[in-house]
Enzyme design. Sequence first.
Site, short mmCIF file in Angstrom:
data_model
loop_
_atom_site.label_atom_id
_atom_site.label_comp_id
_atom_site.label_asym_id
_atom_site.label_seq_id
_atom_site.Cartn_x
_atom_site.Cartn_y
_atom_site.Cartn_z
N HIS A 73 1.18 -1.07 -0.09
CA HIS A 73 -0.04 -0.14 -0.07
C HIS A 73 1.21 1.17 0.41
O HIS A 73 0.50 1.92 -0.67
CB HIS A 73 -0.89 -0.18 1.46
CG HIS A 73 -1.58 1.13 1.18
ND1 HIS A 73 -3.04 1.37 0.78
CD2 HIS A 73 -1.89 2.22 1.94
CE1 HIS A 73 -4.35 2.53 1.03
NE2 HIS A 73 -2.11 2.82 1.77
N GLU A 74 1.73 0.98 1.31
CA GLU A 74 2.59 2.40 1.32
C GLU A 74 3.53 2.56 -0.42
O GLU A 74 3.94 3.65 -0.67
CB GLU A 74 3.43 2.70 2.17
CG GLU A 74 2.45 2.61 2.87
CD GLU A 74 1.31 3.75 3.63
OE1 GLU A 74 2.01 4.50 3.04
OE2 GLU A 74 0.25 3.83 4.46
N HIS B 141 2.19 4.51 -2.75
CA HIS B 141 2.27 6.14 -3.23
C HIS B 141 3.12 6.71 -2.83
O HIS B 141 4.17 7.66 -3.96
CB HIS B 141 1.78 6.60 -0.87
CG HIS B 141 0.07 6.13 -0.26
ND1 HIS B 141 -0.99 7.14 -1.19
CD2 HIS B 141 -0.55 5.85 -0.31
CE1 HIS B 141 -1.38 6.78 -0.85
NE2 HIS B 141 -1.48 6.06 0.48
#
Length: 450
Positions: free
Chosen positions: A21-22, A25
């Site tokens: 997920h990170e 980003h």
Amino acid sequence: MEIINTVLALIVTLGILVTIHEYGHFWVARRCGVKVLRFSVGFGKPLVSWRDRRDTEYVIAMIPLGGYVSMLDERETEVEPELLDQAFNRKPVLQRIAIVAAGPVVNLLFAVIVYWAMLVSGVEKVAPVIGSIAAGSVAERAGLQPGDEILTIAGRKIHSWDEINLAMATYIGESISVPLTARKGLSGQPQGYQLSLIDWHFNPETQSPLSALGIQPYRPVHPAVIGQVVEAGAAAKAGLLVGDRVVAIDNQPVTEWGQLVDIIRENPGRALELELQREGQRFSITVTPDEKSEAEGVVGYVGAGVMPVKWPPEMLRQVRYGVVESIGRAFSQTWQMISLTLDSIWKMLEGVLSVKNLSGPITIAKVAGASAASGVEAFAGFLAYLSISLGILNLLPIPMLDGGHLLYYSVELLRGRPVSEKVQMIGLRIGMAVLFSLMGVAIFNDLMRL
């Protein structure tokens, strides 16, 4: 040991999902020219940290319940003039939208990749053959009978009981006639049926969609042979060992595992005399089932599992597709899970589904541990499901979540100017209240399930 395995499974599960997920980003931020200050998996005190040539700090922190990517931003720190073009807040709104959306999108794409890998490598499933049908149930009214194999539901091909549960879960609270095809035995001709659902409700805490239809799957007879003993459980304390066959309980003959389970559940806290057969010898021991609360009341359990038995070959289905065909099927399976998740959220808001169905870290840990113990296939499927849930949760338009930021940036895109700081602060407080309330309910539900 079981607790350690459960905690390790939780750390691995969240570690994988938080990292991807990170990284979504992080990757898009780098491509948009934003300076990334820190990439952290976990919160709290750093356990391990290092820096790359761009001076980004990578951290593995003590509390593995999340993570974050910290970017250069004038709203959070003073930025040197030569670095202003690398500040997140200086980037065009479409780039900021892309950076924020990347995390949840990567979670959804990860699920597609996992499903694709499972479909290409092949998964073995048990044919959905009906074992018994409850009198007066939806299934009985439809004309289904024991021995029928379910082939399709609402036009969707069915390979397993899990697929039936997923297909039927979307109909909770609805009044609708669902078409179904089944065949008599494993070689009969397909026949059409209609499942008539009238304001169809059931409690997911205590029932599956399958049992709510009145269907019990066919299961081969499991002898009352111990296949697993939980450390420090009542069975272990009494001296039960893997391979023991339970012949009788309180002089009542026991021939299969279901009888054993029923007797133990009906006698919480009461000493039971078990007659065992071990390596050709018979003897008796006394077991006092521990107590636990369930929806139907207090029941007994001893911390023992059944010895697995082999399914007949004709009852097994090998589901495998080609590399290209699996791509479309993986997207379809991911979309089905997305739709089910959104439908469940909406029905909670409507009051059709209870908030008791919310789960927190304790339940996630238990399911992660159980799926990891069941094998790579089960654990991969759980990872994909949880990744989808994480992606959808983060896309909800709640301030503090990625979806809240996307809402603000979408308004900015339409208005041509940012949402005011005052409105954002009000939204932040509302978002915090909503999230902490949901977390409180989820953790409370977890504790009630212990």
